[in-house]
Scaffold this motif. Structure first.
Motif, short mmCIF file in Angstrom:
data_model
loop_
_atom_site.label_atom_id
_atom_site.label_comp_id
_atom_site.label_asym_id
_atom_site.label_seq_id
_atom_site.Cartn_x
_atom_site.Cartn_y
_atom_site.Cartn_z
N LEU A 7 -8.24 8.10 -11.06
CA LEU A 7 -7.10 6.71 -11.93
C LEU A 7 -5.80 6.82 -10.23
CD1 LEU A 7 -6.37 8.62 -15.32
CD2 LEU A 7 -7.55 5.85 -14.66
N LEU A 10 -7.07 4.28 -7.95
CA LEU A 10 -6.57 2.52 -8.55
C LEU A 10 -5.17 2.31 -9.10
CD1 LEU A 10 -8.04 3.02 -12.65
CD2 LEU A 10 -8.80 0.97 -10.19
N LYS A 11 -4.28 3.63 -8.63
CA LYS A 11 -3.33 3.16 -8.58
C LYS A 11 -2.74 2.74 -7.18
CE LYS A 11 0.86 4.84 -11.12
NZ LYS A 11 2.28 6.18 -10.70
N GLN A 14 -3.49 -0.43 -6.67
CA GLN A 14 -2.91 -1.77 -7.87
C GLN A 14 -1.42 -2.66 -6.80
OE1 GLN A 14 -1.67 -2.31 -11.89
NE2 GLN A 14 -0.16 -0.61 -11.74
N ARG A 18 -0.16 -5.45 -5.25
CA ARG A 18 1.45 -5.59 -5.98
C ARG A 18 2.43 -5.88 -4.44
NH1 ARG A 18 3.32 -1.60 -10.77
NH2 ARG A 18 1.64 -3.51 -12.11
N LEU A 23 4.59 -10.22 -7.58
CA LEU A 23 4.33 -9.49 -8.80
C LEU A 23 4.56 -11.05 -9.68
CD1 LEU A 23 3.06 -7.41 -10.83
CD2 LEU A 23 5.44 -6.87 -11.11
N LYS A 26 3.77 -11.62 -16.35
CA LYS A 26 3.22 -13.22 -17.24
C LYS A 26 3.27 -12.67 -18.57
CE LYS A 26 -0.96 -13.61 -14.57
NZ LYS A 26 -2.42 -13.36 -15.03
N VAL A 57 -10.67 -15.21 -15.11
CA VAL A 57 -10.20 -14.17 -14.65
C VAL A 57 -10.31 -14.05 -13.10
CG1 VAL A 57 -10.44 -11.69 -13.96
CG2 VAL A 57 -10.80 -12.85 -16.76
N ASP A 61 -6.94 -16.28 -10.68
CA ASP A 61 -5.58 -14.75 -10.04
C ASP A 61 -6.12 -15.75 -8.67
OD1 ASP A 61 -4.42 -12.87 -10.11
OD2 ASP A 61 -5.95 -12.13 -8.47
N ALA A 67 -2.70 -17.27 -15.40
CA ALA A 67 -3.16 -17.84 -17.57
C ALA A 67 -3.35 -17.05 -18.18
CB ALA A 67 -4.37 -18.47 -16.56
N LEU B 144 -4.28 4.53 -19.15
CA LEU B 144 -4.78 3.21 -17.52
C LEU B 144 -2.77 3.01 -17.86
CD1 LEU B 144 -7.59 1.70 -18.18
CD2 LEU B 144 -7.31 2.68 -16.21
N GLU B 148 0.50 4.00 -15.74
CA GLU B 148 0.91 2.25 -14.98
C GLU B 148 0.61 1.93 -14.50
OE1 GLU B 148 4.69 3.67 -12.73
OE2 GLU B 148 5.61 4.34 -14.69
N ILE B 149 -1.41 1.46 -14.43
CA ILE B 149 -2.32 0.69 -14.26
C ILE B 149 -2.08 -0.36 -15.51
CG2 ILE B 149 -4.81 0.68 -13.55
CD1 ILE B 149 -4.71 3.86 -12.76
N ASP B 150 -1.61 -1.45 -14.93
CA ASP B 150 -1.50 -2.81 -15.84
C ASP B 150 -1.80 -3.68 -15.67
OD1 ASP B 150 0.56 -2.53 -14.09
OD2 ASP B 150 2.29 -1.28 -16.29
N ASP B 151 -2.41 -3.58 -14.13
CA ASP B 151 -2.33 -5.31 -13.47
C ASP B 151 -3.71 -5.99 -13.43
OD1 ASP B 151 0.42 -6.74 -12.80
OD2 ASP B 151 -0.22 -5.76 -10.52
N ASN B 153 -5.23 -8.26 -15.32
CA ASN B 153 -5.92 -9.27 -15.33
C ASN B 153 -5.81 -10.00 -13.77
OD1 ASN B 153 -5.95 -11.71 -17.00
ND2 ASN B 153 -4.18 -11.72 -18.03
#
Lengths: 130, 183
Positions: A7, A10-11, A14, A18, A23, A26, A57, A61, A67, B144, B148-151, B153
């Motif tokens: 995780l 993953l962070k 992200q 970003r 950002l 939405k 998806v 983007d 959307a 998630l 704070e893994i929330d992007d 989309n």
């Protein structure tokens, strides 16, 4: 390239995305965004709705179109799956049938970007999807 | 395919929590796939009818194939399907597959479907668990969110989450001692 296994990876990913892209919030104005509902019942999945949804998806983007892509049940047009319902801000929802990746590309470029209607529209005859 | 199809039923039943569980048993060559939700649930009569492909609670069409297909694919391996449901409480649907049977279908793109479910249902707490012997991989919308893994989309992040799931499943599958029909 490093594989994403935790995780924390993953962070980090992200945060990297970003920092590259401004950002977009939405959730706060979701109703103003293009709304796309992909029918994901048995008929839709069997006809390739997953590939269509993944395409939307990814491509929306990449093409900087804000959307909200969601899934829905069968709209009753099993013969024309995969089907999608597209709602542009201030307009009535439009249902498209027989949507493959090629058709999805056409819908993005012509209907979503310019509002031009394209082939494959199914006249809507339901009040709510059930 | 079954995972997305059965969870779609939970979504339609207004569930806010959905637990998707796969339990692969190495000793008796079985795979148990279950979806548990806190949706509207069903009456006993509906549960009895749900395996009939010509029964559906929808009004837009006259067939309901999701559960009958699930029943067919697990029973063709010598497995079974059970449904437990209580009105206003929720439903748990469990399919057992015999994984040493040649008619056992491969798992398919679990990660791809799971990512789509997470993207398409941001308000729903979806929890996915794959257990293989003593090892397991878990991912949930809540976890998630807490990290704070929330992007999800965005194209890059959806691919990243898919890779995260695939990498962890790949590592989990190394626990298998013999080759599996499940892939």
């Amino acid at each position: 390239m490093e594989k994403i296994k935790t995780l924390a990876d993953l962070k980090l990913k992200q945060e990297k995305f970003r920092s590259q892209v401004e950002l977009r919030s939405k959730a706060s104005r979701a109703e103003e965004l293009v709304q796309i509902k992909v029918a994901m019942a048995t008929c839709g999945i069997a006809s390739g709705a997953k590939e269509v949804m993944e395409f939307f998806v990814e491509e929306l983007d990449k093409r900087n179109i804000e959307a909200v892509v969601t899934q829905t049940g069968c709209m009753g047009y099993c013969f024309a799956e995969p089907t999608i319902e597209v709602t542009l801000f201030g307009k009535d929802p439009v249902v498209f049938g027989y949507v493959d990746v090629k058709k999805a590309d056409e819908i993005i470029e012509r209907y979503i970007k310019t509002g031009e209607l394209v082939d494959g529209i199914i006249p809507k005859n339901y009040e709510s999807i059930n | 395919m079954h995972m997305m199809d059965i969870v779609q039923n939970s979504i339609r039943a207004g569930a806010s929590n959905v637990e998707i569980t796969f339990i692969e048993n190495k000793t008796d060559s079985s795979l148990t796939f279950s979806v548990k939700d806190n949706g509207t649930g069903m009456t006993e009569e509906t549960v009895r009818k749900i395996s009939d492909p010509f029964f559906t609670s929808r009004t837009t069409r006259k067939v309901g194939l999701g559960v009958p297909f699930l029943k067919m694919t697990c029973e063709q391996t010598g497995g079974s399907l059970t449904i437990q449901s209580e009105l206003n409480k929720g439903t748990e649907i469990t399919a057992v597959y015999r994984t040493d049977h040649p008619d056992c279908l491969p798992l398919g793109d679990l990660a791809g479907y799971l990512v789509l479910l997470l993207i398409a249902n941001p308000k729903m707490d979806i929890k996915f668990t794959y257990r293989l012997g003593d090892e397991k991989f878990e991912i949930s919308a809540r976890e998630l969110g807490e990290n704070e893994i929330d992007d999800l989309n965005s194209a890059g992040m959806s691919a990243a989450v898919k890779e995260y799931i695939n990498e962890n499943l790949k590592e989990l599958f190394l626990v298998r001692k013999t080759e599996s029909y499940l892939c």
